[in-house]
Enzyme design. Sequence first.
Site, PDB file in Angstrom:
ATOM      1  CG  ASP A 154     -38.312  21.169   6.377  1.00 26.15           C
ATOM      2  OD1 ASP A 154     -37.158  21.035   5.953  1.00 26.15           O
ATOM      3  OD2 ASP A 154     -38.930  20.263   6.954  1.00 26.15           O
ATOM      4  CD  GLU A 155     -34.240  20.315   9.103  1.00 31.32           C
ATOM      5  OE1 GLU A 155     -33.085  20.423   9.550  1.00 31.32           O
ATOM      6  OE2 GLU A 155     -34.758  19.225   8.841  1.00 31.32           O
ATOM      7  CG  ASP A 199     -37.476  20.753  11.604  1.00 30.26           C
ATOM      8  OD1 ASP A 199     -38.072  20.973  10.534  1.00 30.26           O
ATOM      9  OD2 ASP A 199     -37.125  19.620  11.979  1.00 30.26           O
TER      10      ASP A 199
END
Lengths: 82, 411
Positions: free
Chosen positions: B105-106, B9
């Site tokens: 974003d992960e 993350d």
Amino acid sequence: MIRKYVDVICLNDKGGNTRPLCLIWDEVRKIPITSIKEICPRSSLKAGGSGMRYTCVFSSRLVRHLFYDRGKWYVEMHDHVI
Amino acid sequence: MKRTILHCDLNCFFASVEMLYNPELRKVPMAVAGDPKFRHGIILAKNVPAKRKGVKTAETINEALQKCPELIIRRPDYPSYQYFSDRVRSLYEEYTDKVEPFGIDECWLDITESIRYFGSAEKIVKDLLYRVRNEIGLTLSIGQSFNKVYAKLGSDLAAENCGKKISSLAEIRDLPADRLLGVGYSTYERLKSYNIFTIGDLAEKPLDFLHGILGKNGETLYCYANGMDLSEVEDTSSSSIPKSISNSMTPSRDLYDMDDVRLVLTILSDSVAARLVEQGMYFSCVHLYVRNSRLQIRSMQTSLRENSDLAGDIFQCAVRLFEENCDFSMPYRSLGVAVSRLSFAKQISQTDLFGNEIYSLKRKKEEKALEEIRRRFGYKAAMTLRILEDQELSGMGPDDDCFFPDENFRR
């Protein structure tokens, strides 16, 4: 530290590699790049930005990092130099 | 064989990218927020100094400024975020081909097979943290476990630029149940009313009991809490096929009557159909999401007798759903349209003796002609009069306002 964007003359070789040859500092000064010591992806923590970092040796034996970030070239420099 | 899964993350991603190019923002409270003019004025990400002042993600700019008047607000730069997301993802792909994105974003990484090449999972975690920080200039939190849910929980618990390993339920037993993936506000409230407060409480309850109170979702949560999530990390080398395609829109003002709703649904239907055609797919189920001015969300769906790829069919179904299920006791803030049950083949169906086949064929030709014009000259080259009538409400092409990136629908 700030990013100073510069014009650069490059050689794009048959293998698809890009090699900066000369840095155009301003209308008068053109600084040739004698050799490149290292090319690696790096971020510039001091001046900000992130891209491919070229460690260049200039004719005056000065070693400086030249960054290539999404089509633009820049060098890191102290604010008071400008 | 026990799997080794990482969940990576990127810490306060949007804010980190802004700080990467403007290092002076690292020491002052800063947040990335949408444009209040278009009613997108909520905090999307904030940096650590802003967090210390109590600024929270998803609150409005005004609320954030009340807590922290010196807060610097930056507008989001999505192309830049996509560029960095792609760079980080290609770095992950140096370690494994099994990289499954979860938002911009992960990512989940299945490194079970990679361990023998790189030494150990700990070494891969250390390498990733070092390389993302030094090569790209962003920081990660990495969760490591034997399933995707625990790995995600690990990354939530890990500090900035650190890793956290979760090996068993015992380590997370005492955490509140809403830390678990899939437990939102209303589910947690429901669980609390049954005396289920922690992940441990959730794991101890019998499967039948959870099924009784939460239905199918209860079974899923039982598996999640007990570390029995067996879902695979999707292999990026195999092409991913979307399960649904959707677009939603928050217009510049609330929607008060059916004309407003029709206008927004026209834009959304055109946009969804354009993306369907891009994928070469047909749909047979249409979903409509509505959010009223009190931010209450409702969703409804309907099926088609025969699959289709026409914007007109999406529009008609969406309008019918709205008319049958919604009224204007309260104005609507945003609408969303989705299509699902996608397939690559047009269903061959029995011709309807009493239906108007010729009319539908004509409509198809008409839409294909419109599509061709838009492909060559842009969306605004051919529009329905409805869109031109209220430029304030419609003032955007269908592709301009895609809130959900494609990858969200490729699970």
